[in-house]
Scaffold this motif. Structure first.
Motif, PDB file in Angstrom:
ATOM      1  N   GLU A 108      -0.246   9.534  -0.652  1.00 53.77           N
ATOM      2  CA  GLU A 108      -0.782   8.482  -1.518  1.00 53.77           C
ATOM      3  C   GLU A 108      -2.140   8.064  -0.961  1.00 53.77           C
ATOM      4  O   GLU A 108      -2.254   7.725   0.222  1.00 53.77           O
ATOM      5  N   ARG A 109      -3.162   8.088  -1.800  1.00 51.47           N
ATOM      6  CA  ARG A 109      -4.482   7.643  -1.360  1.00 51.47           C
ATOM      7  C   ARG A 109      -4.558   6.136  -1.545  1.00 51.47           C
ATOM      8  O   ARG A 109      -4.417   5.619  -2.651  1.00 51.47           O
ATOM      9  N   LYS A 110      -4.759   5.442  -0.438  1.00 50.18           N
ATOM     10  CA  LYS A 110      -4.859   3.988  -0.460  1.00 50.18           C
ATOM     11  C   LYS A 110      -6.289   3.585  -0.820  1.00 50.18           C
ATOM     12  O   LYS A 110      -7.223   4.385  -0.727  1.00 50.18           O
ATOM     13  N   LYS A 118       3.133  10.282   7.888  1.00 41.89           N
ATOM     14  CA  LYS A 118       2.026  11.206   8.090  1.00 41.89           C
ATOM     15  C   LYS A 118       0.820  10.544   7.454  1.00 41.89           C
ATOM     16  O   LYS A 118       0.917  10.017   6.350  1.00 41.89           O
ATOM     17  N   ILE A 119      -0.295  10.563   8.175  1.00 38.65           N
ATOM     18  CA  ILE A 119      -1.495   9.933   7.640  1.00 38.65           C
ATOM     19  C   ILE A 119      -2.705  10.829   7.861  1.00 38.65           C
ATOM     20  O   ILE A 119      -2.765  11.566   8.844  1.00 38.65           O
ATOM     21  N   VAL A 120      -3.621  10.783   6.924  1.00 40.23           N
ATOM     22  CA  VAL A 120      -4.924  11.405   7.089  1.00 40.23           C
ATOM     23  C   VAL A 120      -5.925  10.264   7.152  1.00 40.23           C
ATOM     24  O   VAL A 120      -6.029   9.459   6.220  1.00 40.23           O
ATOM     25  N   VAL A 121      -6.631  10.191   8.275  1.00 41.35           N
ATOM     26  CA  VAL A 121      -7.560   9.101   8.529  1.00 41.35           C
ATOM     27  C   VAL A 121      -8.989   9.616   8.386  1.00 41.35           C
ATOM     28  O   VAL A 121      -9.423  10.460   9.159  1.00 41.35           O
ATOM     29  N   PRO A 122      -9.726   9.124   7.389  1.00 38.86           N
ATOM     30  CA  PRO A 122     -11.132   9.507   7.301  1.00 38.86           C
ATOM     31  C   PRO A 122     -11.884   8.962   8.515  1.00 38.86           C
ATOM     32  O   PRO A 122     -11.464   7.963   9.115  1.00 38.86           O
ATOM     33  N   SER A 123     -12.977   9.595   8.875  1.00 41.44           N
ATOM     34  CA  SER A 123     -13.680   9.223  10.109  1.00 41.44           C
ATOM     35  C   SER A 123     -14.074   7.749  10.151  1.00 41.44           C
ATOM     36  O   SER A 123     -14.027   7.127  11.206  1.00 41.44           O
ATOM     37  N   TYR A 124     -14.428   7.156   9.008  1.00 35.57           N
ATOM     38  CA  TYR A 124     -14.846   5.749   9.026  1.00 35.57           C
ATOM     39  C   TYR A 124     -13.687   4.796   9.294  1.00 35.57           C
ATOM     40  O   TYR A 124     -13.901   3.623   9.618  1.00 35.57           O
ATOM     41  N   TYR A 126      -5.006   8.326   3.564  1.00 38.53           N
ATOM     42  CA  TYR A 126      -3.954   9.055   2.872  1.00 38.53           C
ATOM     43  C   TYR A 126      -2.666   8.828   3.639  1.00 38.53           C
ATOM     44  O   TYR A 126      -2.609   9.052   4.851  1.00 38.53           O
ATOM     45  N   TYR A 127      -1.610   8.384   2.941  1.00 37.32           N
ATOM     46  CA  TYR A 127      -0.371   7.945   3.583  1.00 37.32           C
ATOM     47  C   TYR A 127       0.827   8.612   2.931  1.00 37.32           C
ATOM     48  O   TYR A 127       0.898   8.743   1.713  1.00 37.32           O
ATOM     49  N   LEU A 128       1.795   9.016   3.774  1.00 37.29           N
ATOM     50  CA  LEU A 128       3.036   9.614   3.298  1.00 37.29           C
ATOM     51  C   LEU A 128       4.182   9.143   4.175  1.00 37.29           C
ATOM     52  O   LEU A 128       4.125   9.276   5.405  1.00 37.29           O
ATOM     53  N   ASP A 129       5.222   8.575   3.570  1.00 35.77           N
ATOM     54  CA  ASP A 129       6.447   8.259   4.309  1.00 35.77           C
ATOM     55  C   ASP A 129       7.235   9.547   4.480  1.00 35.77           C
ATOM     56  O   ASP A 129       7.707  10.118   3.503  1.00 35.77           O
ATOM     57  N   ALA A 130       7.377  10.007   5.725  1.00 34.77           N
ATOM     58  CA  ALA A 130       8.209  11.179   5.997  1.00 34.77           C
ATOM     59  C   ALA A 130       9.672  10.752   6.116  1.00 34.77           C
ATOM     60  O   ALA A 130      10.580  11.483   5.746  1.00 34.77           O
ATOM     61  N   LYS A 131       9.877   9.542   6.640  1.00 35.88           N
ATOM     62  CA  LYS A 131      11.218   8.945   6.754  1.00 35.88           C
ATOM     63  C   LYS A 131      11.015   7.439   6.683  1.00 35.88           C
ATOM     64  O   LYS A 131      10.275   6.866   7.487  1.00 35.88           O
ATOM     65  N   ILE A 132      11.646   6.809   5.743  1.00 34.95           N
ATOM     66  CA  ILE A 132      11.515   5.360   5.603  1.00 34.95           C
ATOM     67  C   ILE A 132      12.444   4.679   6.601  1.00 34.95           C
ATOM     68  O   ILE A 132      13.632   4.973   6.664  1.00 34.95           O
ATOM     69  N   GLY A 133      11.876   3.795   7.389  1.00 39.05           N
ATOM     70  CA  GLY A 133      12.666   3.077   8.384  1.00 39.05           C
ATOM     71  C   GLY A 133      13.572   2.038   7.747  1.00 39.05           C
ATOM     72  O   GLY A 133      13.423   1.684   6.583  1.00 39.05           O
TER      73      GLY A 133
END
Length: 120
Positions: free
Chosen positions: A4-6, A80-86, A11-18
């Motif tokens: 999911e693009r915030k 899982k997250i994708v973090v842009p450089s900024y 970019y965020y994805l729940d691999a396992k919800i706590g």
């Protein structure tokens, strides 16, 4: 994977919800992470050790993208997250990784409510 693009660009994805509490600003969080370049090579991990990374959320102790991602998680969860450089290390780069988007696997092990910088 369906990230999911915030609004921030994270970019965020729940691999396992706590099943535990969802941390908020000033809570102290205890995490394990794998840090990868988008090529797949690992640049950092504390997973497999007994040492979690411990820091108060949104108090400047970690990169903005990590703080944001953890605020979406519940204790016991994995994301899982994708973090842009900024939202990461920007143009200076603590790990000599300026201008580099990064991929993290984050495991939120524990949350202590409202403790702030002292962690007590």
């Amino acid at each position: 994977l369906n990230y999911e693009r915030k609004e921030s660009g994270l970019y965020y994805l729940d691999a396992k919800i706590g099943t535990g509490v969802q941390p908020v600003t000033h809570d102290t969080v205890f995490i394990y992470i794998y840090g990868y370049y988008l090529t797949g090579s690992n640049f950092y991990t504390n997973f497999g050790t007994t040492d979690t990374i411990i820091f108060p959320l949104n108090e400047g102790y970690n990169i903005k993208g990590m703080n944001e991602a953890i605020s979406y998680m519940k204790t016991g969860g994995e994301s899982k997250i994708v973090v842009p450089s900024y939202l990461g290390y920007g143009n200076t780069g603590t790990y000599m990784i300026p201008y580099t988007p990064l991929l993290f696997d984050v495991y939120l092990v524990k949350t202590k409510a409202g403790l702030g910088a002292d962690g007590k």
